[in-house]
Design a protein around this motif. Structure first.
Motif, PDB file in Angstrom:
ATOM      1  N   TYR A   1      40.659  44.518  51.580  1.00  0.00           N
ATOM      2  CA  TYR A   1      39.745  43.529  52.157  1.00  0.00           C
ATOM      3  C   TYR A   1      39.240  44.006  53.509  1.00  0.00           C
TER       4      TYR A   1
ATOM      5  N   HIS B   1      35.885  39.445  57.803  1.00  0.00           N
ATOM      6  CA  HIS B   1      34.598  38.754  57.668  1.00  0.00           C
ATOM      7  C   HIS B   1      34.304  37.933  58.924  1.00  0.00           C
TER       8      HIS B   1
ATOM      9  N   ARG C   1      37.144  39.652  53.106  1.00  0.00           N
ATOM     10  CA  ARG C   1      36.431  39.677  51.827  1.00  0.00           C
ATOM     11  C   ARG C   1      36.469  41.070  51.216  1.00  0.00           C
ATOM     12  N   ARG C   2      36.231  41.092  49.881  1.00  0.00           N
ATOM     13  CA  ARG C   2      36.060  42.360  49.169  1.00  0.00           C
ATOM     14  C   ARG C   2      35.279  42.094  47.896  1.00  0.00           C
TER      15      ARG C   2
ATOM     16  N   ILE D   1      32.691  37.912  45.027  1.00  0.00           N
ATOM     17  CA  ILE D   1      33.316  38.324  46.280  1.00  0.00           C
ATOM     18  C   ILE D   1      34.633  37.570  46.425  1.00  0.00           C
TER      19      ILE D   1
ATOM     20  N   SER E   1      37.976  36.423  48.470  1.00  0.00           N
ATOM     21  CA  SER E   1      38.174  36.024  49.859  1.00  0.00           C
ATOM     22  C   SER E   1      39.643  35.658  50.096  1.00  0.00           C
TER      23      SER E   1
ATOM     24  N   TRP F   1      43.726  32.249  48.968  1.00  0.00           N
ATOM     25  CA  TRP F   1      42.705  33.154  48.454  1.00  0.00           C
ATOM     26  C   TRP F   1      42.037  32.626  47.209  1.00  0.00           C
TER      27      TRP F   1
ATOM     28  N   VAL G   1      34.487  33.377  47.031  1.00  0.00           N
ATOM     29  CA  VAL G   1      33.623  32.644  47.945  1.00  0.00           C
ATOM     30  C   VAL G   1      32.737  31.623  47.231  1.00  0.00           C
TER      31      VAL G   1
END
Length: 105
Positions: free
Chosen positions: A4, A7, A29-30, A36, A38, A53, A56
């Motif tokens: 990640y 952000h 984020r990734r 995406i 989060s 987690w 998004v």
């Protein structure tokens, strides 16, 4: 967490619309396919509290884990964490076994 990237960070994050001085929220984020992923990492006055987690584009957390200052990270639990204000107006977070841990003093 290594996959990640940071952000944003909220130094005095809000809880249910109320700013909580000392509550820090860091969001990472990734990419995950066409979505995406989060992760939110929360700490209070330097003490780890929880991580949550999901993606998004989802309204709620998929999973979360609570950090007990004595027992360490607790089991991963589905959904968003249960957080409340106690009678002293301090935050508490519920562990998977139902115990409420105070967040701060």
């Amino acid at each position: 967490m290594t996959a990640y990237v940071p952000h944003r960070t909220a130094l005095d994050a809000d809880f249910e619309g109320t700013v909580v001085p000392g509550l820090r929220a860091e969001f990472f984020r990734r990419p995950d396919g066409d979505r995406i992923a989060s992760v939110g990492r929360y700490s209070y006055e330097g003490r780890e509290v929880l991580m949550a987690w999901g993606f998004v584009d989802e309204t709620h957390c998929r999973q979360h884990a609570v950090h007990d200052p004595v027992r360490g990270w607790q089991a991963v639990t589905d959904g968003c964490p249960d957080i409340r204000k106690n009678s002293g107006n301090l935050l508490e977070v519920r562990t998977p076994n139902g115990t409420w841990l105070p967040v701060g003093s």
